[in-house]
Design a protein around this motif. Structure first.
Motif, PDB file in Angstrom:
ATOM      1  N   ILE A   1       0.906  -1.172  -0.002  1.00  0.00           N
ATOM      2  CA  ILE A   1      -0.021   0.224   0.089  1.00  0.00           C
ATOM      3  C   ILE A   1       0.826   1.229   0.021  1.00  0.00           C
ATOM      4  N   LYS A   2       0.275   2.271  -0.337  1.00  0.00           N
ATOM      5  CA  LYS A   2       1.230   3.543  -0.564  1.00  0.00           C
ATOM      6  C   LYS A   2       0.808   4.453   0.779  1.00  0.00           C
ATOM      7  N   PRO A   3       1.630   5.190   1.105  1.00  0.00           N
ATOM      8  CA  PRO A   3       1.443   6.497   1.988  1.00  0.00           C
ATOM      9  C   PRO A   3       0.119   7.028   1.928  1.00  0.00           C
ATOM     10  N   GLY A   4      -0.722   7.219   2.946  1.00  0.00           N
ATOM     11  CA  GLY A   4      -2.186   7.919   2.899  1.00  0.00           C
ATOM     12  C   GLY A   4      -2.969   6.926   2.970  1.00  0.00           C
TER      13      GLY A   4
ATOM     14  N   CYS B   1      -5.228  -6.379  13.653  1.00  0.00           N
ATOM     15  CA  CYS B   1      -6.073  -7.332  14.414  1.00  0.00           C
ATOM     16  C   CYS B   1      -6.591  -6.727  15.500  1.00  0.00           C
ATOM     17  N   ASP B   2      -6.115  -5.502  16.229  1.00  0.00           N
ATOM     18  CA  ASP B   2      -6.853  -5.048  17.258  1.00  0.00           C
ATOM     19  C   ASP B   2      -7.941  -4.363  17.002  1.00  0.00           C
ATOM     20  N   GLY B   3      -8.398  -4.013  15.809  1.00  0.00           N
ATOM     21  CA  GLY B   3      -9.613  -3.384  15.431  1.00  0.00           C
ATOM     22  C   GLY B   3      -9.345  -1.496  15.302  1.00  0.00           C
ATOM     23  N   ASP B   4      -8.204  -1.373  15.691  1.00  0.00           N
ATOM     24  CA  ASP B   4      -7.735   0.270  15.547  1.00  0.00           C
ATOM     25  C   ASP B   4      -7.645   0.568  14.176  1.00  0.00           C
ATOM     26  N   TYR B   5      -7.730   1.907  13.580  1.00  0.00           N
ATOM     27  CA  TYR B   5      -7.486   2.413  12.235  1.00  0.00           C
ATOM     28  C   TYR B   5      -6.190   3.082  12.182  1.00  0.00           C
ATOM     29  N   TYR B   6      -5.619   2.691  11.056  1.00  0.00           N
ATOM     30  CA  TYR B   6      -4.255   3.331  10.995  1.00  0.00           C
ATOM     31  C   TYR B   6      -3.988   4.062   9.511  1.00  0.00           C
ATOM     32  N   MET B   7      -3.035   4.793   9.283  1.00  0.00           N
ATOM     33  CA  MET B   7      -2.706   5.506   7.956  1.00  0.00           C
ATOM     34  C   MET B   7      -1.243   5.007   7.991  1.00  0.00           C
ATOM     35  N   LYS B   8      -0.995   4.769   6.553  1.00  0.00           N
ATOM     36  CA  LYS B   8       0.413   4.707   6.232  1.00  0.00           C
ATOM     37  C   LYS B   8       1.038   5.985   6.192  1.00  0.00           C
ATOM     38  N   THR B   9       2.339   6.080   6.594  1.00  0.00           N
ATOM     39  CA  THR B   9       3.106   7.353   6.343  1.00  0.00           C
ATOM     40  C   THR B   9       4.409   7.107   5.561  1.00  0.00           C
ATOM     41  N   GLU B  10       5.043   8.281   5.153  1.00  0.00           N
ATOM     42  CA  GLU B  10       6.296   7.967   4.618  1.00  0.00           C
ATOM     43  C   GLU B  10       7.215   7.326   5.899  1.00  0.00           C
ATOM     44  N   THR B  11       8.273   6.419   5.612  1.00  0.00           N
ATOM     45  CA  THR B  11       8.851   6.063   6.808  1.00  0.00           C
ATOM     46  C   THR B  11       9.852   7.046   7.365  1.00  0.00           C
TER      47      THR B  11
ATOM     48  N   ASN C   1       6.293   4.037  10.319  1.00  0.00           N
ATOM     49  CA  ASN C   1       5.642   4.182   9.080  1.00  0.00           C
ATOM     50  C   ASN C   1       4.111   4.181   9.141  1.00  0.00           C
ATOM     51  N   THR C   2       3.653   4.433  10.364  1.00  0.00           N
ATOM     52  CA  THR C   2       2.289   4.409  10.454  1.00  0.00           C
ATOM     53  C   THR C   2       1.700   5.255  11.576  1.00  0.00           C
ATOM     54  N   VAL C   3       0.701   5.851  11.442  1.00  0.00           N
ATOM     55  CA  VAL C   3      -0.110   6.641  12.507  1.00  0.00           C
ATOM     56  C   VAL C   3      -1.369   6.097  13.026  1.00  0.00           C
ATOM     57  N   ASN C   4      -1.544   5.936  14.136  1.00  0.00           N
ATOM     58  CA  ASN C   4      -2.705   5.402  14.776  1.00  0.00           C
ATOM     59  C   ASN C   4      -3.944   6.738  14.660  1.00  0.00           C
ATOM     60  N   LEU C   5      -5.040   6.492  13.731  1.00  0.00           N
ATOM     61  CA  LEU C   5      -5.839   7.703  13.636  1.00  0.00           C
ATOM     62  C   LEU C   5      -6.656   8.072  14.854  1.00  0.00           C
ATOM     63  N   GLU C   6      -6.879   7.335  15.702  1.00  0.00           N
ATOM     64  CA  GLU C   6      -7.303   7.746  17.266  1.00  0.00           C
ATOM     65  C   GLU C   6      -6.477   8.366  17.862  1.00  0.00           C
TER      66      GLU C   6
ATOM     67  N   PHE D   1       5.539   1.172  13.822  1.00  0.00           N
ATOM     68  CA  PHE D   1       6.059   0.460  12.804  1.00  0.00           C
ATOM     69  C   PHE D   1       5.365  -0.712  12.257  1.00  0.00           C
ATOM     70  N   PHE D   2       5.281  -0.820  11.219  1.00  0.00           N
ATOM     71  CA  PHE D   2       4.884  -2.192  10.439  1.00  0.00           C
ATOM     72  C   PHE D   2       5.755  -2.787   9.786  1.00  0.00           C
ATOM     73  N   LYS D   3       5.875  -4.075   9.585  1.00  0.00           N
ATOM     74  CA  LYS D   3       6.703  -4.727   8.349  1.00  0.00           C
ATOM     75  C   LYS D   3       6.255  -4.842   7.267  1.00  0.00           C
ATOM     76  N   ASP D   4       6.767  -4.782   6.041  1.00  0.00           N
ATOM     77  CA  ASP D   4       6.389  -4.933   4.950  1.00  0.00           C
ATOM     78  C   ASP D   4       5.359  -5.950   4.643  1.00  0.00           C
ATOM     79  N   SER D   5       5.750  -7.121   5.299  1.00  0.00           N
ATOM     80  CA  SER D   5       5.153  -8.556   5.199  1.00  0.00           C
ATOM     81  C   SER D   5       3.954  -8.665   6.141  1.00  0.00           C
ATOM     82  N   THR D   6       3.423  -7.871   6.799  1.00  0.00           N
ATOM     83  CA  THR D   6       2.467  -7.880   7.679  1.00  0.00           C
ATOM     84  C   THR D   6       1.154  -7.777   6.866  1.00  0.00           C
ATOM     85  N   VAL D   7       0.181  -8.679   7.265  1.00  0.00           N
ATOM     86  CA  VAL D   7      -1.176  -8.558   6.301  1.00  0.00           C
ATOM     87  C   VAL D   7      -1.982  -7.792   7.137  1.00  0.00           C
TER      88      VAL D   7
END
Length: 75
Positions: free
Chosen positions: A16-19, A25-35, A46-51, A57-63
């Motif tokens: 996925i791309k930034p934005g 798995c925890d049900g929270d919502y996140y937005m990918k950012t530039e690293t 590389n991620t911000v919790n929207l709440e 940080f999320f690994k590229d291989s994380t589903v």
């Protein structure tokens, strides 16, 4: 017959791309950012919790569950 399947799409974080907004798995919502360089321990974010605004940080291989969403601004 027309079928509208609006379930969440599972993809790898690295695809996925930034934005892009997603849930994990925890049900929270996140937005990918530039690293970005996170701290003195060499951790990166590389991620911000929207709440909460917490940077993570999320690994590229994380589903993750890719989500189509919209921002609503009210006065």
């Amino acid at each position: 017959m027309k079928i509208n399947d609006k379930r969440k799409v599972k993809v790898e974080f690295g695809d996925i791309k930034p934005g892009a907004v997603f849930s994990y798995c925890d049900g929270d919502y996140y937005m990918k950012t530039e690293t970005t360089y996170g701290d003195d321990n060499g951790n990166y974010d590389n991620t911000v919790n929207l709440e909460t605004g917490e940077l993570l940080f999320f690994k590229d291989s994380t589903v993750i569950n890719l989500i189509k969403c919209e921002l609503t601004i009210e006065m």
